[in-house]
Design an enzyme around this catalytic site. Structure first.
Site, mmCIF file in Angstrom:
data_model
loop_
_atom_site.group_PDB
_atom_site.id
_atom_site.type_symbol
_atom_site.label_atom_id
_atom_site.label_comp_id
_atom_site.label_asym_id
_atom_site.label_seq_id
_atom_site.Cartn_x
_atom_site.Cartn_y
_atom_site.Cartn_z
ATOM 1 N N ASP A 26 27.570 44.947 28.253
ATOM 2 C CA ASP A 26 26.619 43.857 28.501
ATOM 3 C C ASP A 26 25.959 43.392 27.191
ATOM 4 O OD1 ASP A 26 25.196 42.058 29.965
ATOM 5 O OD2 ASP A 26 23.828 43.510 30.866
ATOM 6 N N HIS A 43 31.394 36.949 23.066
ATOM 7 C CA HIS A 43 32.514 37.603 23.748
ATOM 8 C C HIS A 43 33.597 38.015 22.744
ATOM 9 C CE1 HIS A 43 30.627 36.857 27.506
ATOM 10 N NE2 HIS A 43 30.815 35.557 27.513
ATOM 11 N N ASN A 74 31.454 36.869 38.228
ATOM 12 C CA ASN A 74 31.453 36.130 36.956
ATOM 13 C C ASN A 74 32.093 34.734 37.060
ATOM 14 O OD1 ASN A 74 31.841 39.050 34.787
ATOM 15 N ND2 ASN A 74 29.990 37.915 35.334
ATOM 16 N N ARG A 194 25.764 51.739 29.902
ATOM 17 C CA ARG A 194 25.480 50.299 29.986
ATOM 18 C C ARG A 194 24.690 49.882 28.760
ATOM 19 N NH1 ARG A 194 24.334 46.308 34.953
ATOM 20 N NH2 ARG A 194 24.298 44.437 33.696
ATOM 21 N N ARG A 200 21.080 48.480 35.709
ATOM 22 C CA ARG A 200 21.702 48.134 36.993
ATOM 23 C C ARG A 200 23.130 48.643 37.029
ATOM 24 N NH1 ARG A 200 19.191 43.168 35.844
ATOM 25 N NH2 ARG A 200 21.021 42.403 34.746
ATOM 26 N N SER A 202 25.413 46.876 38.990
ATOM 27 C CA SER A 202 26.161 45.618 39.044
ATOM 28 C C SER A 202 27.535 45.738 39.710
ATOM 29 C CB SER A 202 26.309 45.025 37.639
ATOM 30 O OG SER A 202 25.049 44.738 37.096
#
Ligand code: FPP
Length: 248
Positions: A26, A43, A74, A194, A200, A202
């Site tokens: 993330d 990205h 997404n 994460r 979270r 997710s």
């Protein structure tokens, strides 16, 4: 093995390593805006981090590494970003396939692949076929993946078997259920990492991480390093895992 990785790994107690590490990569977008760049640049930077982390996993000979590349949710992102991510997947497979194979990596995709273009599905098929007999790190890329969706698909497959008279409802055990998941045959997740300060799950590996340990960091994915990865693995080695029982 690269010198830097060798130094890092030197202090690790391999007996205490997790068998299966799962990562929610993330913070690509936040990293990009912080640096005044487009989200797409975040990205692209994330792919570079992924390459380094996979190399470390190979050097450590981890049994399994799963990364969350694209969730079932997404698709709700702007068209241009989704398109860019699709190009990135395609480019990644093209550029990295041979090196992964050389490193004895066994690639698998988790999720509903039918949503991807014919071109990407062909690339996925070719890459997974190429690596299917490899015996090194089991590297799973979760793409168009959702934990709930995976569980529903497994339930549907079992329901069909019951309807066809192949099994009876009483035959369905946790083991049988697991054998219908996208991760069939792989160990449960021991450690979920994460990045980027979110706490979270997710919809990631809901079944497989039933007894996983969690490790969170504020570092964004593009800035995440093999050093921090090893720090998380060392921290995991200190955890007292009870699996619902009591300590001896
Ligand atoms: C989350 O960051 C990241 C994603 C949704 C995509 C993850 C993809 C990569 C790391 C690169 C592609 C992967 C492969 C396998 C080639 P975010 O965009 O939600 O960041 P933000 O929360 O800061 O906006």
């Amino acid at each position: 093995m690269a010198g830097a990785d060798y130094d890092l790994i030197a202090g690790l107690d391999r007996a205490k390593l997790p068998r299966h590490v799962a990562i929610i990569m993330d913070g690509n977008g936040r990293w990009a805006s912080f640096h005044g760049l487009l989200r797409s640049a975040g990205h692209s930077a994330g792919v570079k981090t992924l390459k380094k982390i996979l190399t470390t996993a190979v050097n450590l000979n981890l049994e399994a590494l799963t990364v969350y590349a694209f969730s079932t949710e997404n698709w709700k992102r702007p068209h241009a970003e989704v398109d860019f991510l699709m190009h990135l997947f395609s480019d990644y497979l093209e550029r990295e396939k041979a090196e992964m194979h050389e490193k004895n990596v066994r690639l698998r995709f988790l999720g509903r692949l039918e949503a991807f273009s014919d071109g990407i599905r062909n690339q996925i098929r070719d890459a997974t076929e190429l690596m299917k007999n490899n015996t090194g790190v089991k590297f799973n890329i979760a793409a168009n993946y959702g934990g709930q969706d995976e569980i529903v698909r497994a339930a549907q497959k079992l329901a069909k078997k019951v309807a066809a008279g192949e099994i009876s409802p009483e035959d369905i055990s946790a083991e049988i259920f697991e054998s219908e998941l996208d991760t069939a045959g792989q160990p449960p997740v021991d450690l979920v990492i994460r990045t980027s300060g979110e706490y979270r799950v997710s919809n990631f590996l809901l079944w497989q991480s039933a007894y996983a340990e969690f490790w969170f960091t504020d570092t964004t994915w593009p800035e995440f390093t093999p050093e921090e990865f090893v720090k998380a693995l060392k921290d995991f080695g200190q955890r007292d895992r009870k699996f619902g029982a009591l300590n001896k």
